[in-house]
Design an enzyme around this catalytic site. Structure first.
Site, PDB file in Angstrom:
ATOM      1  CG  ASP A  13      43.418 119.883  55.226  1.00 52.90           C
ATOM      2  OD1 ASP A  13      43.182 118.983  54.401  1.00 52.90           O
ATOM      3  OD2 ASP A  13      44.473 119.935  55.899  1.00 52.90           O
ATOM      4  CG  LEU A  14      40.757 114.531  57.668  1.00 50.21           C
ATOM      5  CD1 LEU A  14      39.929 114.648  58.937  1.00 50.21           C
ATOM      6  CD2 LEU A  14      40.306 113.320  56.859  1.00 50.21           C
ATOM      7  CG  ASP A  15      44.920 113.876  56.440  1.00 52.02           C
ATOM      8  OD1 ASP A  15      44.454 113.088  57.270  1.00 52.02           O
ATOM      9  OD2 ASP A  15      44.852 113.697  55.205  1.00 52.02           O
ATOM     10  CB  THR A  21      45.478 111.828  60.174  1.00 50.23           C
ATOM     11  OG1 THR A  21      44.822 113.050  59.803  1.00 50.23           O
ATOM     12  CG2 THR A  21      44.523 110.948  60.951  1.00 50.23           C
ATOM     13  CE  LYS A  49      52.710 118.453  57.784  1.00 48.08           C
ATOM     14  NZ  LYS A  49      53.416 119.373  58.655  1.00 48.08           N
ATOM     15  N   GLY A  50      49.020 118.034  52.058  1.00 50.10           N
ATOM     16  CA  GLY A  50      47.972 118.618  51.225  1.00 50.10           C
ATOM     17  C   GLY A  50      47.887 118.045  49.825  1.00 50.10           C
ATOM     18  CB  ILE A  51      50.330 117.229  47.228  1.00 47.37           C
ATOM     19  CG1 ILE A  51      51.460 116.438  47.893  1.00 47.37           C
ATOM     20  CG2 ILE A  51      50.669 118.716  47.188  1.00 47.37           C
ATOM     21  CD1 ILE A  51      52.791 116.504  47.134  1.00 47.37           C
ATOM     22  NE  ARG A  53      46.167 107.199  48.302  1.00 50.43           N
ATOM     23  CZ  ARG A  53      45.130 106.381  48.292  1.00 50.43           C
ATOM     24  NH1 ARG A  53      45.129 105.311  47.502  1.00 50.43           N
ATOM     25  NH2 ARG A  53      44.090 106.606  49.067  1.00 50.43           N
ATOM     26  CB  SER A 120      40.324 115.974  53.042  1.00 48.92           C
ATOM     27  OG  SER A 120      41.462 115.142  53.055  1.00 48.92           O
ATOM     28  CB  ALA A 121      44.070 115.960  48.950  1.00 48.66           C
ATOM     29  CB  SER A 122      42.600 112.077  52.532  1.00 53.65           C
ATOM     30  OG  SER A 122      42.587 110.708  52.880  1.00 53.65           O
ATOM     31  NE  ARG A 123      42.545 108.419  45.501  1.00 55.47           N
ATOM     32  CZ  ARG A 123      43.054 107.706  44.524  1.00 55.47           C
ATOM     33  NH1 ARG A 123      42.597 106.508  44.272  1.00 55.47           N
ATOM     34  NH2 ARG A 123      44.029 108.181  43.799  1.00 55.47           N
ATOM     35  CG  ASN A 124      42.374 106.513  53.288  1.00 62.47           C
ATOM     36  OD1 ASN A 124      41.873 105.403  53.183  1.00 62.47           O
ATOM     37  ND2 ASN A 124      43.559 106.808  52.782  1.00 62.47           N
ATOM     38  CE  LYS A 151      43.007 120.351  50.007  1.00 62.61           C
ATOM     39  NZ  LYS A 151      43.015 120.018  51.441  1.00 62.61           N
ATOM     40  CD  GLU A 175      44.639 122.927  53.465  1.00 65.46           C
ATOM     41  OE1 GLU A 175      45.663 122.556  54.079  1.00 65.46           O
ATOM     42  OE2 GLU A 175      44.010 122.179  52.707  1.00 65.46           O
ATOM     43  CG  ASP A 176      47.825 120.951  57.902  1.00 63.99           C
ATOM     44  OD1 ASP A 176      47.073 120.807  56.901  1.00 63.99           O
ATOM     45  OD2 ASP A 176      48.596 120.069  58.288  1.00 63.99           O
TER      46      ASP A 176
HETATM   47  C1  BG6 Z   1      45.994 115.025  52.371  1.00 60.20           C
HETATM   48  C2  BG6 Z   1      47.330 114.841  53.068  1.00 60.20           C
HETATM   49  O1  BG6 Z   1      45.044 115.439  53.277  1.00 60.20           O
HETATM   50  O2  BG6 Z   1      45.578 113.801  51.760  1.00 60.20           O
HETATM   51  C3  BG6 Z   1      48.364 114.311  52.091  1.00 60.20           C
HETATM   52  O3  BG6 Z   1      47.758 116.099  53.591  1.00 60.20           O
HETATM   53  C4  BG6 Z   1      47.837 113.021  51.431  1.00 60.20           C
HETATM   54  O4  BG6 Z   1      49.582 114.076  52.773  1.00 60.20           O
HETATM   55  C5  BG6 Z   1      46.491 113.310  50.777  1.00 60.20           C
HETATM   56  O5  BG6 Z   1      48.754 112.573  50.442  1.00 60.20           O
HETATM   57  C6  BG6 Z   1      45.891 112.089  50.074  1.00 60.20           C
HETATM   58  O6  BG6 Z   1      45.517 111.135  51.012  1.00 60.20           O
HETATM   59  P1  BG6 Z   1      45.078 109.643  50.698  1.00 60.20           P
HETATM   60  O7  BG6 Z   1      44.524 109.181  52.025  1.00 60.20           O
HETATM   61  O8  BG6 Z   1      44.033 109.683  49.631  1.00 60.20           O
HETATM   62  O9  BG6 Z   1      46.308 108.918  50.265  1.00 60.20           O
HETATM   63 MG    MG Z   2      46.337 119.063  55.962  1.00 58.73          MG
END
Ligand code: BG6
Ligand code: MG
Length: 224
Positions: A13-15, A21, A49-51, A53, A120-124, A151, A175-176
Site C-alpha cells: 500500500d502507499l499512503d 501521506t 483510510k484505504g477506501i 474517493r 494503492s487505491a490512489s489515482r495519485n 478495498k 497495509e496500514d
Molecule cells: C488511499 C487512501 O491510499 O487512496 C485513501 O488511504 C484515499 O484515504 C485513496 O481516499 C484514494 O486516493 P486518491 O488520491 O485517488 O483520491
Molecule cells: Mg494506507
C-alpha cells in the site's frame, strides 16, 4: 510455520505505508467536512483510510445521514475539491517523506530477489512514487481505475500479484488500514499490518521502522 523463502513478492500500500501521506488525505477531507458543518470523528479518521474517493465522501456524508441531500454532480465537485487540496499538499513531497525504515526494507527485499508492486487505491500513486524517488524498486503500480471494486474487495491486491506474475499465496501484502488488510485476506495473500488500524493482520508491526526481513522471518514462524 512459514518462512520468507515461501514468498516471492511483496505488494505495498502507499499512503501510510511507503509515504507519510495519510495525514494529507485526512486534512483535505477534514476541510471538506468542515465546510459542510460535518463533525470530524475518530470513526471518519480511521474509516477513510484505504477506501477510494467516492467511498470516502459517502462515508463522510452518511455519518450525518446527509448523503441524499447532494446530487451526483455536487458529490463529484466535492471529490474534485478534495483532490485539488490533496494535490497542493503532495506537491511538497520529497524523498524525505518516505516513512522511516522503508528505504532499508525495499533495499533488503530487492537484494533478497523479492519483486515488488504498489497496491494503492490512489489515482495519485504514480506521481507520489516518482516524487519520493522510489519508482525503480517496483515492477508496477496498480491502476485503481481498472479495478471494479476497491478495498476491502480483493481486486487491488489481486492485480498487484498479477503485475508480479505470481500467485497470491506467494505474495505478502503490506497495509496500514483495516479495509486494506481485508483486501489482502480476500485476495489470498499473507497480510502484514502496520499501526493501530491494521491489528487484524497476520503479521503486525507498530511502525514502519520495525519492519525488517529478520523481524518478518521471526513472525512468519508463528503462521500455519
Ligand atoms: C488511499 C487512501 O491510499 O487512496 C485513501 O488511504 C484515499 O484515504 C485513496 O481516499 C484514494 O486516493 P486518491 O488520491 O485517488 O483520491
Ligand atoms: Mg494506507
Amino acid at each position: 510455520m512459514k518462512k520468507l523463502a515461501d514468498f516471492r513478492g511483496f505488494a505495498f500500500d502507499l499512503d501510510g505505508v511507503l509515504a507519510d501521506t495519510a495525514r494529507f488525505h485526512s486534512i483535505a477531507w477534514q476541510r471538506i467536512a468542515q465546510n459542510l458543518d460535518i463533525p470530524w470523528t475518530d470513526h471518519l479518521e480511521a474509516g477513510i483510510k484505504g477506501i477510494d474517493r467516492a467511498a470516502s465522501i459517502a462515508l463522510i456524508l452518511n455519518s450525518v445521514n446527509r448523503y441524499d441531500e447532494f446530487t451526483a454532480s455536487e458529490i463529484e465537485q466535492l471529490m474534485q475539491q478534495k483532490n485539488e487540496l490533496y494535490q497542493e499538499f503532495i506537491a511538497t513531497l520529497t524523498p524525505d517523506d518516505v516513512l522511516p525504515g522503508i528505504h532499508q526494507l525495499l533495499a533488503e527485499l530487492k537484494a533478497a530477489g523479492i519483486t515488488m508492486s504498489v497496491a494503492s487505491a490512489s489515482r495519485n500513486a504514480p506521481g507520489i512514487i516518482e516524487r519520493l524517488g522510489i519508482q525503480d524498486y517496483f515492477e508496477g503500480i496498480v491502476d485503481p481505475t481498472t479495478v471494479t471494486e476497491g478495498k476491502p474487495a480483493p481486486g487491488i491486491f489481486l492485480e498487484a500479484a498479477n503485475i508480479l506474475n505470481l500467485p497470491p499465496e506467494q505474495v505478502i501484502g503490506v497495509e496500514d488500514s483495516s479495509a486494506g488488510v481485508k483486501s489482502i485476506t480476500a485476495a489470498g495473500e499473507v497480510s502484514l499490518g502496520i499501526g493501530a488500524e491494521a491489528k487484524e493482520a497476520q503479521l503486525h508491526f507498530e511502525s514502519t521502522a520495525d519492519v525488517t526481513l529478520a523481524a518478518i522471518e521471526e513472525q512468519l514462524k508463528n503462521l500455519d
